[in-house]
Structure formats: C-alpha cells, structure tokens
Design a protein around this motif. Sequence first.
Motif, PDB file in Angstrom:
ATOM      1  N   THR A  42      36.240  74.627  23.896  1.00  0.00           N
ATOM      2  CA  THR A  42      34.933  74.315  23.320  1.00  0.00           C
ATOM      3  C   THR A  42      35.000  73.870  21.857  1.00  0.00           C
ATOM      4  O   THR A  42      33.954  73.525  21.298  1.00  0.00           O
ATOM      5  N   ASN A  43      36.171  73.853  21.252  1.00  0.00           N
ATOM      6  CA  ASN A  43      36.298  73.445  19.851  1.00  0.00           C
ATOM      7  C   ASN A  43      35.910  71.974  19.710  1.00  0.00           C
ATOM      8  O   ASN A  43      36.482  71.103  20.363  1.00  0.00           O
ATOM      9  N   PRO A  44      34.930  71.676  18.835  1.00  0.00           N
ATOM     10  CA  PRO A  44      34.463  70.285  18.689  1.00  0.00           C
ATOM     11  C   PRO A  44      35.553  69.315  18.235  1.00  0.00           C
ATOM     12  O   PRO A  44      35.603  68.174  18.701  1.00  0.00           O
ATOM     13  N   LYS A  45      36.430  69.761  17.345  1.00  0.00           N
ATOM     14  CA  LYS A  45      37.493  68.865  16.872  1.00  0.00           C
ATOM     15  C   LYS A  45      38.459  68.533  17.998  1.00  0.00           C
ATOM     16  O   LYS A  45      38.915  67.393  18.114  1.00  0.00           O
ATOM     17  N   LEU A  46      38.778  69.521  18.836  1.00  0.00           N
ATOM     18  CA  LEU A  46      39.684  69.262  19.952  1.00  0.00           C
ATOM     19  C   LEU A  46      39.011  68.404  21.018  1.00  0.00           C
ATOM     20  O   LEU A  46      39.652  67.533  21.614  1.00  0.00           O
ATOM     21  N   GLN A  47      37.714  68.625  21.251  1.00  0.00           N
ATOM     22  CA  GLN A  47      36.983  67.789  22.205  1.00  0.00           C
ATOM     23  C   GLN A  47      36.970  66.333  21.729  1.00  0.00           C
ATOM     24  O   GLN A  47      37.204  65.414  22.510  1.00  0.00           O
ATOM     25  N   GLU A  48      36.701  66.148  20.457  1.00  0.00           N
ATOM     26  CA  GLU A  48      36.707  64.803  19.880  1.00  0.00           C
ATOM     27  C   GLU A  48      38.088  64.167  20.000  1.00  0.00           C
ATOM     28  O   GLU A  48      38.211  62.983  20.330  1.00  0.00           O
ATOM     29  N   GLY A  49      39.123  64.949  19.763  1.00  0.00           N
ATOM     30  CA  GLY A  49      40.489  64.455  19.886  1.00  0.00           C
ATOM     31  C   GLY A  49      40.806  64.024  21.308  1.00  0.00           C
ATOM     32  O   GLY A  49      41.444  62.994  21.530  1.00  0.00           O
ATOM     33  N   ARG A  50      40.363  64.820  22.288  1.00  0.00           N
ATOM     34  CA  ARG A  50      40.599  64.449  23.689  1.00  0.00           C
ATOM     35  C   ARG A  50      39.896  63.138  24.041  1.00  0.00           C
ATOM     36  O   ARG A  50      40.448  62.297  24.744  1.00  0.00           O
ATOM     37  N   ILE A  51      38.698  62.961  23.528  1.00  0.00           N
ATOM     38  CA  ILE A  51      37.961  61.708  23.771  1.00  0.00           C
ATOM     39  C   ILE A  51      38.693  60.538  23.131  1.00  0.00           C
ATOM     40  O   ILE A  51      38.864  59.479  23.742  1.00  0.00           O
ATOM     41  N   LYS A  52      39.149  60.724  21.887  1.00  0.00           N
ATOM     42  CA  LYS A  52      39.894  59.660  21.205  1.00  0.00           C
ATOM     43  C   LYS A  52      41.167  59.299  21.965  1.00  0.00           C
ATOM     44  O   LYS A  52      41.523  58.122  22.057  1.00  0.00           O
ATOM     45  N   LEU A  53      41.849  60.307  22.515  1.00  0.00           N
ATOM     46  CA  LEU A  53      43.070  60.038  23.283  1.00  0.00           C
ATOM     47  C   LEU A  53      42.752  59.237  24.546  1.00  0.00           C
ATOM     48  O   LEU A  53      43.510  58.345  24.926  1.00  0.00           O
ATOM     49  N   GLN A  54      41.628  59.534  25.187  1.00  0.00           N
ATOM     50  CA  GLN A  54      41.235  58.767  26.366  1.00  0.00           C
ATOM     51  C   GLN A  54      40.905  57.327  25.992  1.00  0.00           C
ATOM     52  O   GLN A  54      41.292  56.385  26.691  1.00  0.00           O
ATOM     53  N   GLU A  55      40.191  57.150  24.885  1.00  0.00           N
ATOM     54  CA  GLU A  55      39.874  55.796  24.421  1.00  0.00           C
ATOM     55  C   GLU A  55      41.160  55.046  24.075  1.00  0.00           C
ATOM     56  O   GLU A  55      41.294  53.854  24.372  1.00  0.00           O
ATOM     57  N   ASN A  56      42.080  55.754  23.462  1.00  0.00           N
ATOM     58  CA  ASN A  56      43.371  55.173  23.103  1.00  0.00           C
ATOM     59  C   ASN A  56      44.120  54.726  24.354  1.00  0.00           C
ATOM     60  O   ASN A  56      44.703  53.644  24.384  1.00  0.00           O
ATOM     61  N   LYS A  57      44.073  55.545  25.387  1.00  0.00           N
ATOM     62  CA  LYS A  57      44.748  55.213  26.645  1.00  0.00           C
ATOM     63  C   LYS A  57      44.142  53.961  27.269  1.00  0.00           C
ATOM     64  O   LYS A  57      44.864  53.093  27.758  1.00  0.00           O
ATOM     65  N   VAL A  58      42.822  53.857  27.231  1.00  0.00           N
ATOM     66  CA  VAL A  58      42.147  52.669  27.772  1.00  0.00           C
ATOM     67  C   VAL A  58      42.545  51.432  26.978  1.00  0.00           C
ATOM     68  O   VAL A  58      42.831  50.373  27.556  1.00  0.00           O
ATOM     69  N   ASN A  94      45.131  89.717  28.711  1.00  0.00           N
ATOM     70  CA  ASN A  94      44.472  88.634  29.454  1.00  0.00           C
ATOM     71  C   ASN A  94      43.142  88.249  28.814  1.00  0.00           C
ATOM     72  O   ASN A  94      42.760  87.078  28.826  1.00  0.00           O
ATOM     73  N   GLU A  95      42.433  89.232  28.266  1.00  0.00           N
ATOM     74  CA  GLU A  95      41.153  88.935  27.613  1.00  0.00           C
ATOM     75  C   GLU A  95      41.354  88.038  26.401  1.00  0.00           C
ATOM     76  O   GLU A  95      40.607  87.099  26.175  1.00  0.00           O
ATOM     77  N   GLU A  96      42.393  88.347  25.609  1.00  0.00           N
ATOM     78  CA  GLU A  96      42.679  87.530  24.427  1.00  0.00           C
ATOM     79  C   GLU A  96      43.103  86.118  24.828  1.00  0.00           C
ATOM     80  O   GLU A  96      42.712  85.144  24.194  1.00  0.00           O
ATOM     81  N   LYS A  97      43.903  86.012  25.882  1.00  0.00           N
ATOM     82  CA  LYS A  97      44.328  84.700  26.356  1.00  0.00           C
ATOM     83  C   LYS A  97      43.131  83.892  26.823  1.00  0.00           C
ATOM     84  O   LYS A  97      43.001  82.699  26.511  1.00  0.00           O
ATOM     85  N   ALA A  98      42.236  84.528  27.576  1.00  0.00           N
ATOM     86  CA  ALA A  98      41.047  83.831  28.074  1.00  0.00           C
ATOM     87  C   ALA A  98      40.149  83.405  26.918  1.00  0.00           C
ATOM     88  O   ALA A  98      39.602  82.293  26.930  1.00  0.00           O
ATOM     89  N   LEU A  99      40.010  84.277  25.924  1.00  0.00           N
ATOM     90  CA  LEU A  99      39.193  83.945  24.755  1.00  0.00           C
ATOM     91  C   LEU A  99      39.781  82.748  24.010  1.00  0.00           C
ATOM     92  O   LEU A  99      39.052  81.830  23.613  1.00  0.00           O
ATOM     93  N   MET A 100      41.100  82.724  23.848  1.00  0.00           N
ATOM     94  CA  MET A 100      41.751  81.612  23.154  1.00  0.00           C
ATOM     95  C   MET A 100      41.580  80.311  23.925  1.00  0.00           C
ATOM     96  O   MET A 100      41.281  79.265  23.340  1.00  0.00           O
ATOM     97  N   ARG A 101      41.761  80.355  25.247  1.00  0.00           N
ATOM     98  CA  ARG A 101      41.566  79.146  26.066  1.00  0.00           C
ATOM     99  C   ARG A 101      40.143  78.627  25.938  1.00  0.00           C
ATOM    100  O   ARG A 101      39.910  77.420  25.817  1.00  0.00           O
ATOM    101  N   GLU A 102      39.174  79.540  25.959  1.00  0.00           N
ATOM    102  CA  GLU A 102      37.773  79.137  25.857  1.00  0.00           C
ATOM    103  C   GLU A 102      37.481  78.527  24.485  1.00  0.00           C
ATOM    104  O   GLU A 102      36.787  77.516  24.384  1.00  0.00           O
ATOM    105  N   LYS A 103      38.041  79.127  23.432  1.00  0.00           N
ATOM    106  CA  LYS A 103      37.831  78.575  22.089  1.00  0.00           C
ATOM    107  C   LYS A 103      38.431  77.171  21.978  1.00  0.00           C
ATOM    108  O   LYS A 103      37.840  76.282  21.373  1.00  0.00           O
ATOM    109  N   MET A 104      39.607  76.981  22.566  1.00  0.00           N
ATOM    110  CA  MET A 104      40.243  75.662  22.503  1.00  0.00           C
ATOM    111  C   MET A 104      39.475  74.642  23.341  1.00  0.00           C
ATOM    112  O   MET A 104      39.399  73.480  22.991  1.00  0.00           O
TER     113      MET A 104
END
Length: 126
Positions: A61-77, A49-59
């Motif tokens: 807070t990852n800047p590239k993934l955050q940027e991707g999520r923002i781009k997907l929202q802009e794309n949806k709009v 569970n600790e490893e799973k939680a660590l992986m979720r947290e890394k995903m």
Amino acid sequence: MKKFLLVSMMALGLGTVAMAKGNNGHRMSADGMGHNNGGKMMVGQCQTNEEKALMREKMRTNPKLQEGRIKLQENKVAMMKEMAKENPNFTNIEKINKDRANIQAEMKTEQMKMRYEMLKTNKTTN
C-alpha cells in the motif's frame, strides 16, 4: 587414451557440480532475486508471521512503491513499442533501461527505509 578419458570425466564432473551450485550458493526466488535468508534484509528481524504480514501490507500500500510499479509498467510498454519497430533506436532503448534502473533503485531505497523503520519500532517495543 585412458588418461584423456579420465581427465575429461573429471572435468565434466567438476563442471556439473559447479553449475549445480551456481550463483554463489544463493537460492533464486520467484522474483529472480537471490535470498539466502528468506528475503529478509536484516537477519533476525520481522520473525513473526504477524510482522511479516504487516510488512507485506505496508509495502503493497506504500504510495511511492505503487507509483514505482506503475512507472515500471509504463517503462516496459515503452520498451516493447521501441523493440516492435522495424529499426529500433538503441539509444532510446538504453535511455529506457537507465530509467528503469533508476526507478528500481528508488523503490529498493524506499523498501530499505520501511524495513529500517519497522526494525526501529520493534526495538523500542521489545
């Protein structure tokens, strides 16, 4: 008439079983992605569970993934704006869809890199 009724019932039964099984037996999760192994890309990895939680947290807070999520929202709009027009331009819609697919592919690659790095660090510590 009896043969027709019997054959029809068998076909209906087989069709029902096939539809119930669906998607090659893969379960569908809340995000719409089929996962046979609970969503783990590499079976047998990140078990605690600790490893799973660590992986979720890394995903999360990852800047590239955050940027991707923002781009997907802009794309949806952008897609919603185009579809709201009286005469939507389907060439633009196709371009927006292709952009979305590229963003999703980049995000998936980044997630795969993160999982690989975590697997590598787990092997060296174990």
